[in-house]
Design an enzyme around this catalytic site. Sequence first.
Site, mmCIF file in Angstrom:
data_model
loop_
_atom_site.group_PDB
_atom_site.id
_atom_site.type_symbol
_atom_site.label_atom_id
_atom_site.label_comp_id
_atom_site.label_asym_id
_atom_site.label_seq_id
_atom_site.Cartn_x
_atom_site.Cartn_y
_atom_site.Cartn_z
ATOM 1 N N HIS A 183 0.817 -1.214 0.000
ATOM 2 C CA HIS A 183 0.000 0.000 0.000
ATOM 3 C C HIS A 183 0.852 1.267 0.000
ATOM 4 O O HIS A 183 0.305 2.370 -0.172
ATOM 5 C CB HIS A 183 -0.930 0.027 1.206
ATOM 6 C CG HIS A 183 -1.997 -1.028 1.179
ATOM 7 N ND1 HIS A 183 -2.831 -1.217 0.101
ATOM 8 C CD2 HIS A 183 -2.357 -1.960 2.098
ATOM 9 C CE1 HIS A 183 -3.663 -2.210 0.364
ATOM 10 N NE2 HIS A 183 -3.389 -2.690 1.558
ATOM 11 N N ASP A 223 -2.804 -10.473 -2.671
ATOM 12 C CA ASP A 223 -3.410 -10.007 -1.434
ATOM 13 C C ASP A 223 -4.881 -9.639 -1.683
ATOM 14 O O ASP A 223 -5.251 -9.216 -2.775
ATOM 15 C CB ASP A 223 -2.649 -8.777 -0.947
ATOM 16 C CG ASP A 223 -2.999 -8.348 0.457
ATOM 17 O OD1 ASP A 223 -2.213 -8.656 1.374
ATOM 18 O OD2 ASP A 223 -4.037 -7.685 0.649
ATOM 19 N N HIS A 271 -6.462 -7.082 -0.576
ATOM 20 C CA HIS A 271 -6.583 -5.650 -0.805
ATOM 21 C C HIS A 271 -5.684 -5.222 -1.973
ATOM 22 O O HIS A 271 -4.555 -5.694 -2.103
ATOM 23 C CB HIS A 271 -6.193 -4.871 0.449
ATOM 24 C CG HIS A 271 -7.025 -5.220 1.641
ATOM 25 N ND1 HIS A 271 -6.625 -6.160 2.571
ATOM 26 C CD2 HIS A 271 -8.245 -4.778 2.037
ATOM 27 C CE1 HIS A 271 -7.566 -6.263 3.499
ATOM 28 N NE2 HIS A 271 -8.554 -5.452 3.194
ATOM 29 N N ASP A 305 -4.954 -12.804 3.121
ATOM 30 C CA ASP A 305 -6.194 -12.294 3.697
ATOM 31 C C ASP A 305 -7.404 -12.567 2.799
ATOM 32 O O ASP A 305 -8.503 -12.081 3.080
ATOM 33 C CB ASP A 305 -6.084 -10.811 4.039
ATOM 34 C CG ASP A 305 -5.344 -9.987 3.009
ATOM 35 O OD1 ASP A 305 -4.940 -10.541 1.973
ATOM 36 O OD2 ASP A 305 -5.160 -8.778 3.240
#
Length: 343
Positions: free
Chosen positions: A160, A196, A198, A285
Site C-alpha cells: 500500500h 493479497d 486488498h 487475507d
Amino acid sequence: MKTVFSPRHAGHSGNLELMAGEILPAFEKPSRAEIIRKRIDAVDLGPVSEPDAHDLSTAKKVHDPAFIDFLPTVYPEWEKSGRSGTAMPYTWPVRGLRGDVPPAAIEAKLGFYSFDAGATFVKGTWDAIKSSHDTALTAAALVKAGERAAFALCRPPGHHAGSNFMGGYCFINNAAVAAQRFLDTGATRVSILDVDYHHGNGTQQMFYERSDVQVVNLHGDPMQEYPYFLGHADEKGASEGEGFNHNFPMPWGTDFAQWKAALDAGCDLVADYRPDVLIVSLGVDTFERDPISQFKLKSDDYPEIGRRIAELGLPTLFVMEGGYAVDEIGINAVGVLTGFEGR
C-alpha cells in the site's frame, strides 16, 4: 526454499490504528510473522537466515527521497513534541487544501505523507521498517544468485506504500524496491503478481507509467473494499506504462473457483510479458475467516495457488504482505510455498 526473516520486526508492536470509527490495536501485529516462522520449521521448508544490511539508495529510486528520509524521524519528532504512545495522523491535505509542502508540525507531516491512519508508529517502528526492507533485498539477492525461489518474510508489509505516501500498515514498498534492485542488476523486465485481498495501490501508483515492471493485482472490488480509490479494471497504465497494469477486482463472497479463474488470467498475462523474474506480493487475507476481508478461500486452496505460480517456470521472489486470521496464517502462507515446490 530459503527464507529471510528479521526478529527486529517485533519492535513494531503495541501500536494502535483508526478503523471504522474506532481506535483499535493494530490488526497487523508481531504474532503474524512469528506464526509463519514456526510453520516454516514445522514443514521443513528450508533454512531461515537474517537479512544483510542494505542502504536506502534503491528505495529512493522508487520512493520520493524526502519521504524515505522522513520515516526515521517520525517517532523522535513525536516524542520531542511532548507526545508518547502511538504516532498517527488526524488531518490530510485533501482537495482544495495546500498539499505541496509538508508543514513543520509532526502530526501534519504524518498526514502529508499518508492516505489513512493505518500506518502508525511506536518507538521501534522505523527499525522494523528498515529490517523489512533489508529482508526483501536479501531474499532478492538469493534469487539473483540462482535460487529458483526465495521467501522474504517481511513485516511490516509494503504494497500500500506509494512513491510518497504510506498507509494500510505499509511504509516502504518492499516488493517495489526488490523489483528495482532486479532491474539495477541486469533484469530487463519484472512482473509483480499481487494476490493479497486488498489492492496493491502503492505498487500500481509507482509503476503506472513504466513498461519495465508489469503489475497484476487480484483483489476486492474497490467500489466495496479498501483502499477504495484505485484498483478498477479500466486502469491499464499510462504513457510508457500503458498496457502493463492489470487489475482483477472481485466482489465480496468470491470463492476459490472465481478467484482461481482470475489467477489463471493473471498468470497468462505474466507469461505473455516474459519477465526475467517474478515477484509475488503474498497476502493470504483472501482466507474465509480473515477478520477484515470478505473472500471465501479455504486453507486447502493455498497450495493450489503455489502450484499455479510454479507453472510459470520463472525465478520467483515471494514477499509477505497481508493476512490477519492469525491462527491460520502460517498454514495458509507456507501452503503457497510448499505448493510452489510441488509438495
